[in-house]
Motif scaffolding. Sequence first.
Motif, PDB file in Angstrom:
ATOM      1  N   ARG A 169       0.794  -1.153  -0.104  1.00 41.19           N
ATOM      2  CA  ARG A 169       0.096   0.018  -0.039  1.00 41.19           C
ATOM      3  C   ARG A 169       0.953   1.304   0.063  1.00 41.19           C
ATOM      4  O   ARG A 169       1.265   1.698   0.880  1.00 41.19           O
ATOM      5  CB  ARG A 169      -1.173  -0.073   1.134  1.00 41.19           C
ATOM      6  CG  ARG A 169      -1.877   1.255   1.308  1.00 41.19           C
ATOM      7  CD  ARG A 169      -2.658   1.291  -0.063  1.00 41.19           C
ATOM      8  NE  ARG A 169      -3.846   0.205   0.267  1.00 41.19           N
ATOM      9  CZ  ARG A 169      -4.431  -0.107  -0.790  1.00 41.19           C
ATOM     10  NH1 ARG A 169      -4.292   0.637  -1.866  1.00 41.19           N
ATOM     11  NH2 ARG A 169      -5.338  -0.948  -0.577  1.00 41.19           N
TER      12      ARG A 169
ATOM     13  N   GLN B 151      -8.156  -7.660  -8.410  1.00 45.81           N
ATOM     14  CA  GLN B 151      -8.002  -6.433  -8.839  1.00 45.81           C
ATOM     15  C   GLN B 151      -6.593  -6.207  -9.123  1.00 45.81           C
ATOM     16  O   GLN B 151      -5.722  -6.187  -8.355  1.00 45.81           O
ATOM     17  CB  GLN B 151      -8.624  -5.499  -7.610  1.00 45.81           C
ATOM     18  CG  GLN B 151      -8.515  -3.797  -7.802  1.00 45.81           C
ATOM     19  CD  GLN B 151      -9.468  -3.074  -7.383  1.00 45.81           C
ATOM     20  OE1 GLN B 151     -10.528  -3.034  -7.741  1.00 45.81           O
ATOM     21  NE2 GLN B 151      -9.212  -2.237  -6.271  1.00 45.81           N
ATOM     22  N   HIS B 152      -6.476  -5.233 -10.181  1.00 44.30           N
ATOM     23  CA  HIS B 152      -5.229  -4.708 -10.782  1.00 44.30           C
ATOM     24  C   HIS B 152      -4.147  -5.798 -11.035  1.00 44.30           C
ATOM     25  O   HIS B 152      -3.149  -5.519 -11.487  1.00 44.30           O
ATOM     26  CB  HIS B 152      -4.572  -3.670  -9.708  1.00 44.30           C
ATOM     27  CG  HIS B 152      -5.264  -2.627  -9.546  1.00 44.30           C
ATOM     28  ND1 HIS B 152      -6.477  -1.910 -10.080  1.00 44.30           N
ATOM     29  CD2 HIS B 152      -5.278  -1.554  -8.610  1.00 44.30           C
ATOM     30  CE1 HIS B 152      -6.805  -0.773  -9.947  1.00 44.30           C
ATOM     31  NE2 HIS B 152      -6.186  -0.587  -8.622  1.00 44.30           N
TER      32      HIS B 152
ATOM     33  N   ARG C 166       1.783  -6.954  -9.259  1.00 39.45           N
ATOM     34  CA  ARG C 166       2.194  -6.401  -8.198  1.00 39.45           C
ATOM     35  C   ARG C 166       2.212  -6.901  -6.759  1.00 39.45           C
ATOM     36  O   ARG C 166       2.357  -6.618  -5.742  1.00 39.45           O
ATOM     37  CB  ARG C 166       1.332  -5.160  -7.820  1.00 39.45           C
ATOM     38  CG  ARG C 166      -0.152  -5.507  -7.463  1.00 39.45           C
ATOM     39  CD  ARG C 166      -1.234  -4.478  -6.933  1.00 39.45           C
ATOM     40  NE  ARG C 166      -2.497  -4.786  -6.597  1.00 39.45           N
ATOM     41  CZ  ARG C 166      -3.463  -4.001  -6.207  1.00 39.45           C
ATOM     42  NH1 ARG C 166      -3.302  -3.064  -5.962  1.00 39.45           N
ATOM     43  NH2 ARG C 166      -4.894  -4.431  -5.909  1.00 39.45           N
TER      44      ARG C 166
ATOM     45  N   HIS D 136       1.006   2.788 -10.556  1.00 34.97           N
ATOM     46  CA  HIS D 136      -0.120   3.395  -9.508  1.00 34.97           C
ATOM     47  C   HIS D 136       1.190   4.271  -8.553  1.00 34.97           C
ATOM     48  O   HIS D 136       0.944   3.676  -7.186  1.00 34.97           O
ATOM     49  CB  HIS D 136      -0.556   1.960  -8.663  1.00 34.97           C
ATOM     50  CG  HIS D 136      -1.746   2.397  -8.095  1.00 34.97           C
ATOM     51  ND1 HIS D 136      -1.988   3.208  -7.086  1.00 34.97           N
ATOM     52  CD2 HIS D 136      -3.157   2.094  -8.603  1.00 34.97           C
ATOM     53  CE1 HIS D 136      -3.078   3.380  -6.621  1.00 34.97           C
ATOM     54  NE2 HIS D 136      -3.981   2.759  -7.482  1.00 34.97           N
TER      55      HIS D 136
ATOM     56  N   ASP E 190     -11.363   9.738  -7.526  1.00 36.71           N
ATOM     57  CA  ASP E 190     -11.237   8.692  -8.218  1.00 36.71           C
ATOM     58  C   ASP E 190     -11.356   8.885  -9.687  1.00 36.71           C
ATOM     59  O   ASP E 190     -12.505   8.670 -10.209  1.00 36.71           O
ATOM     60  CB  ASP E 190     -11.755   7.357  -7.810  1.00 36.71           C
ATOM     61  CG  ASP E 190     -11.271   6.075  -8.112  1.00 36.71           C
ATOM     62  OD1 ASP E 190     -11.394   5.092  -7.675  1.00 36.71           O
ATOM     63  OD2 ASP E 190     -10.373   6.220  -9.269  1.00 36.71           O
TER      64      ASP E 190
ATOM     65  N   GLU F   1      -1.277   8.524 -11.591  1.00 35.43           N
ATOM     66  CA  GLU F   1      -0.678   7.229 -11.933  1.00 35.43           C
ATOM     67  C   GLU F   1      -0.829   7.109 -13.466  1.00 35.43           C
ATOM     68  O   GLU F   1      -2.067   7.026 -14.335  1.00 35.43           O
ATOM     69  CB  GLU F   1      -1.874   6.236 -11.621  1.00 35.43           C
ATOM     70  CG  GLU F   1      -2.170   6.292  -9.876  1.00 35.43           C
ATOM     71  CD  GLU F   1      -3.600   5.690  -9.666  1.00 35.43           C
ATOM     72  OE1 GLU F   1      -3.894   4.691 -10.446  1.00 35.43           O
ATOM     73  OE2 GLU F   1      -4.189   5.867  -8.446  1.00 35.43           O
TER      74      GLU F   1
END
Length: 292
Positions: free
Chosen positions: A59, A78-79, A83, A149, A196, A267
């Motif tokens: 994070r 997600q994403h 990562r 990100h 967002d 990002e």
Amino acid sequence: MPVSEVEENGQKKLIIEKDGAKAEVFLFGATVTKFETASGHSLIWCSKTAKLDGTKAIRGGIPLVFPQFGQPIKEMAQHGFARNNVWSCASKTDDSVTLTLDNTKVTHDAWPFAYKLTFKVSVEAEKLVTSYYVQNIGSDSFPFHCLQHTYLNVGDITGTKVIGLKSNRFLDKTSSDVTSLNFETSESAEISAFTDRVYVGLGGEVKVVCPSKTIVVEGRASYWSTLEASESVPMASDTVVWNPWEANARGMADFDDEGYKEMLCIEPGLVSAFHKLEPGKVMELTQVLGVI
Ligand code: TA6
């Protein structure tokens, strides 16, 4: 100074120091978690409660998104998976490291394609250049998103303004209508609530004017016919702007409750639509992070 390696919570972290600047990048997720300029500015934010033990994406820092942004493929996290997996260190110089991940290490039944990711982190006195390459090493085209990100350390979000968004169109993911394009009319946008947004086609430079510094984020994408090609074709890219604000920050165990006051995500990515990459081709997404 040569790149050094340390281990924390069972995770390997590389430390790049050059001309008075310093960057740190975990092999887990190839996640940059620190960049301090020679002039003493710390440009990257990390949550005080971030998991750094490999149990979930970090994070903060610059997590890498691939092959999906968000969760259009419901079976996949997600994403995507870039990562939250360990990358390999392919090479080091005195001011850079190059990390890689490919489908022999990590893939997904819902996205079974042959890919190679390469992430080069280069440190200069007042600049961090992170170049992210997506390569199709198979015989079938594949759809993908990719994004850096980037969590910026703005110090105090209430005194921060974002310049460079004006006249661009954006999708507002906080609204009831997340598919209509809105026009940005602010010359100098302030962030004072949950934000967002996906600014579509906004490649190039965004300035984040903070109380103690101005951070410049430049994102640019280009398409290479092969890795060995002598030149590439510039591509329009997107820029995501995100701050979860108080309630959403409190709702994330790995996002410290007050952290939203100190950070802003800017990002660079290719996320407003799935891109199709033909066999043998390469997409480059480079971010240049500086301070003025
Ligand atoms: O980049 C903005 C965003 O897509 C937000 O919608 C929010 O979900 C954020 O990413 C963080 O996502 P994560 O999966 O890291 O919690």
